[in-house]
Write a protein that holds these residues in place. Structure first.
Motif, mmCIF file in Angstrom:
data_model
loop_
_atom_site.group_PDB
_atom_site.id
_atom_site.type_symbol
_atom_site.label_atom_id
_atom_site.label_comp_id
_atom_site.label_asym_id
_atom_site.label_seq_id
_atom_site.Cartn_x
_atom_site.Cartn_y
_atom_site.Cartn_z
ATOM 1 N N UNK A 70 0.813 -1.222 0.000
ATOM 2 C CA UNK A 70 0.000 0.000 0.000
ATOM 3 C C UNK A 70 0.840 1.263 0.000
ATOM 4 N N UNK B 227 6.786 9.604 8.700
ATOM 5 C CA UNK B 227 5.762 9.106 9.627
ATOM 6 C C UNK B 227 5.338 7.680 9.296
ATOM 7 N N UNK B 228 4.874 7.490 8.068
ATOM 8 C CA UNK B 228 4.274 6.198 7.735
ATOM 9 C C UNK B 228 5.322 5.122 7.499
ATOM 10 N N UNK C 148 1.051 11.508 15.100
ATOM 11 C CA UNK C 148 2.217 10.869 14.477
ATOM 12 C C UNK C 148 2.154 9.357 14.628
ATOM 13 N N UNK D 290 -10.203 17.456 15.138
ATOM 14 C CA UNK D 290 -9.365 16.464 14.490
ATOM 15 C C UNK D 290 -9.444 16.596 12.977
ATOM 16 N N UNK E 181 -1.929 7.867 4.099
ATOM 17 C CA UNK E 181 -2.844 6.798 4.504
ATOM 18 C C UNK E 181 -3.919 7.417 5.398
ATOM 19 N N UNK E 182 -5.106 6.806 5.362
ATOM 20 C CA UNK E 182 -6.156 7.378 6.202
ATOM 21 C C UNK E 182 -6.047 6.784 7.607
ATOM 22 N N UNK E 183 -5.793 7.633 8.545
ATOM 23 C CA UNK E 183 -5.670 7.152 9.919
ATOM 24 C C UNK E 183 -6.879 7.610 10.699
ATOM 25 N N UNK E 184 -7.015 6.999 11.797
ATOM 26 C CA UNK E 184 -8.199 7.284 12.585
ATOM 27 C C UNK E 184 -7.768 7.444 14.031
ATOM 28 N N UNK E 185 -7.857 8.653 14.518
ATOM 29 C CA UNK E 185 -7.579 8.881 15.926
ATOM 30 C C UNK E 185 -8.896 8.794 16.666
ATOM 31 N N UNK F 56 -0.600 7.609 15.082
ATOM 32 C CA UNK F 56 -1.857 6.991 14.639
ATOM 33 C C UNK F 56 -1.600 6.172 13.384
ATOM 34 N N UNK F 57 -2.278 5.037 13.326
ATOM 35 C CA UNK F 57 -2.078 4.113 12.205
ATOM 36 C C UNK F 57 -3.430 3.778 11.599
ATOM 37 N N UNK F 58 -3.450 3.410 10.330
ATOM 38 C CA UNK F 58 -4.746 3.074 9.725
ATOM 39 C C UNK F 58 -5.326 1.800 10.308
ATOM 40 N N UNK G 8 -2.937 18.790 7.445
ATOM 41 C CA UNK G 8 -1.897 17.849 7.010
ATOM 42 C C UNK G 8 -2.028 17.565 5.517
ATOM 43 N N UNK H 264 -5.655 -6.028 1.004
ATOM 44 C CA UNK H 264 -4.378 -6.632 0.653
ATOM 45 C C UNK H 264 -4.528 -8.110 0.302
ATOM 46 N N UNK I 68 1.010 4.121 -2.958
ATOM 47 C CA UNK I 68 0.722 5.553 -2.798
ATOM 48 C C UNK I 68 1.887 6.397 -3.292
ATOM 49 N N UNK J 176 -6.488 17.235 10.273
ATOM 50 C CA UNK J 176 -6.236 16.353 9.126
ATOM 51 C C UNK J 176 -6.223 17.142 7.823
#
Lengths: 198, 379
Positions: free
Chosen positions: A42, A155-156, B47, A133, A117-121, B49-51, A140, B60, A46, A137
């Motif tokens: 992934x 980061x990713x 920072x 939030x 990537x789509x993150x979710x806090x 946070x992950x998907x 960013x 996948x 991207x 986003x």
């Protein structure tokens, strides 16, 4: 302490990939190959999409790179930093593809429009409201292309400054500066939403 | 010290690039400025946070299958005996992205879409029992109430499991002159071989002719469509009012027919290369069965083992299935909830436990109250 844990995690992640490399090279271990694919597909796609501007082409490029990796599996252990190797391979193939198509593909990484990537806090963590939030986003996502790309890789993909510099053909100093800019913009966004509230 | 220096230090801290001296320098700043510490905490949370990994994983899984498929065409497939058979997709089909989209969009990981959707003209409404009124003067009727599932042995030795709220009828001559049954609801059939007398199942929208096979038919009148899933053997399916159009299903495929299908076929499965929009809107599709990669059980027939399984189904569909499973009435009061898609398995849970679990996995949480067998769901 946080710092040490961070470095330790990076080292662990690196060792894990080394281990996968060995399993593929020595045992032709398909499950190790799959794990590698899952870990990088992934994010590489991207990255490639930022150059070729087509998700479909990008997926094919990344798939091809993984096919090549399997073909060359006996030499896999010689690669010191597989993550960087994969990114460089994807970059080169993406640039070649966009040149061949002579479309408006990005020929310079400076202009790459990369998606994050789509993150979710979890708002339940009570750090801030969902709206706050959301606007962070947005900040960013609206980062200048180069800062955003470096932000993504740091980061990713947890890449080190020197690897980002190497991949993008820029100086470590530039990476350092661009990431500081990104952090400042995010902090400003946080400041405006959090302060307004309290 | 410039402001810029602070962002610089934070960036270095997050990436692990900061030296010990730089970390101490940043600590001194935060001691003086508590707001700065708050900002750093938030940035750090962002920072780190992950998907959603489960979501990524489904995509996948599908992508990886297609990747292996490409490798296989080049003759360099890594060895993978257990998965490659059941999920091999057809060669020469659309590009990677398009197929992935179909996979992830429709059914999640292993439901590779083979035949694409094609559209068939909707005809005038016809009596629901058009096919059903065969000569059955003396009928036997097997029924299951809601909340109950049963297994029956038919006179010819074939076995049938009836899911909750279903009915199977057959005539006096069943097994002697013919082997014809009429099904309302859902049944899993394991049919005895008898070449002279094909086993024929009729529902309100399709007719299925089989020789010897195991398969599942889901034909609840309140569902929008009829699903026929084939486990082994082969079956021949005709759609109501179109006796001349026969569809042959292969093992591990299922065919879904919208319940009011009636116009003639315009396309057969083999030449349907891309979605063909004809004049109206009756849908037929053929898909691979959803196979659980852990134990290669087929999701479509899990109910036979007393499991309510759903994968990537809308809350509306799930509520319908729960109504039959638990023998309750579920009213979703807020339409915005209906389209949320969920996956899960219920075995021994009560309806309340099941709803509590669903509540947790919805992106928009809901509330519910239960009075007797009636359940209302609110936002």
């Amino acid at each position: 302490m946080v710092h040490e844990r961070l470095l330790l995690n990076k080292e662990k992640a690196y060792q894990k990939i080394r281990d996968l490399q060995r399993r593929i090279a020595v045992y032709e271990d398909e499950s190790a190959y799959k794990e590698l694919f899952f870990q990088f597909f992934n994010t590489l796609t991207r990255f490639s999409t930022g150059i070729v501007h087509s998700g479909e082409t990008a997926e094919e490029i990344v798939s091809d790179v993984f096919i090549q990796l399997w073909k060359d599996r006996t030499k896999l252990e010689q690669i010191q930093d597989l993550q960087l190797y994969l990114f460089i391979a994807v970059k080169n193939n993406s640039l070649r593809a966009s040149r061949q198509q002579q479309k408006k593909g990005t020929l310079s990484v400076e202009e790459m429009q990369v998606e994050l990537e789509s993150t979710y806090l979890d708002p339940a963590q009570k750090i801030m409201s969902a709206e706050a939030l959301q606007s962070i986003h947005t900040a960013i996502n609206n980062l200048p292309p180069r800062a955003k790309l470096i932000f993504k890789l740091a980061k990713e993909d947890k890449m080190r400054y020197k690897d980002i510099a190497n991949l993008l053909d820029i100086s470590v100093k530039t990476v350092d500066n661009q990431l500081s800019i990104a952090i400042r913009k995010i902090a400003v966004a946080i400041g405006s939403v959090v302060r307004k509230k309290s | 010290m410039t402001i810029h220096r602070i962002w610089n230090l934070i960036a270095r801290k997050l990436t692990g690039e900061a030296s010990v001296e730089e970390l101490q320098e940043l600590d001194r700043h935060t001691e003086e400025d508590s707001k700065l510490q708050l900002d750093i905490d938030i940035i750090q949370a962002l920072w780190e946070s992950r998907p959603d990994e489960a979501e990524e994983r489904d995509y996948l899984e599908a992508t990886y299958i297609l990747h292996l498929d490409r490798m296989q065409k080049l003759g360099i497939e890594p060895h993978n005996p257990d998965e490659s058979e059941s999920i091999k997709s057809e060669p020469g089909k659309p590009g990677l992205r398009k197929r992935i989209w179909l996979v992830s969009g429709m059914a999640g990981m292993l439901a590779l879409t083979l035949g694409l959707w094609f559209f068939i003209q909707r005809d005038q409404p016809s009596p629901t029992n058009a096919l059903a009124n065969t000569n059955m003067p003396e009928q036997f009727e097997l029924t299951t109430r809601k909340g109950v599932k049963s297994k029956f042995m038919l006179p010819d030795g074939s076995q049938v499991w009836l899911n909750a709220g279903s009915k199977l009828t057959y005539g006096r001559n069943f097994g002697k002159e013919n082997r014809e049954v009429v099904l309302t609801g859902e049944g899993f059939f394991d049919v005895q071989k008898n070449i002279e007398k094909p086993f024929i199942i009729t529902t309100s929208s399709v007719q299925i002719k089989v020789l010897c096979t195991a398969f599942n038919v889901k034909a609840y009148p309140e569902d929008g469509n009829t699903e026929t899933s084939l486990i082994r053997g082969s079956i021949e399916l005709t759609i109501k009012n179109r006796p001349n159009d026969k569809i042959i299903l292969s093992p591990n495929e299922k065919i879904i027919v919208e319940n009011s299908a009636s116009a003639p076929f315009e396309k057969t499965r083999t030449d349907a290369k891309k979605p063909v929009a004809l004049t109206a809107n009756t849908l037929i599709s053929i898909k691979k069965l959803k196979i659980n990669p852990l134990d290669s059980s087929v999701l479509e027939t899990q109910w036979v083992e007393n499991k309510l399984v759903f994968r990537d189904e809308s809350f509306r569909e799930i509520a319908l299935r729960m109504e039959r499973w638990y023998d309750v009435q579920i009213d979703i009061q807020d339409p915005t909830l209906e389209d949320e898609r969920l996956s899960g398995i219920f075995t021994s849970e009560t309806v309340t436990e099941a709803l509590d679990a669903l509540k947790e996995s919805m992106s928009t949480p809901f509330r519910f109250n239960q009075a007797d067998r009636k359940i209302n769901i609110y936002r």
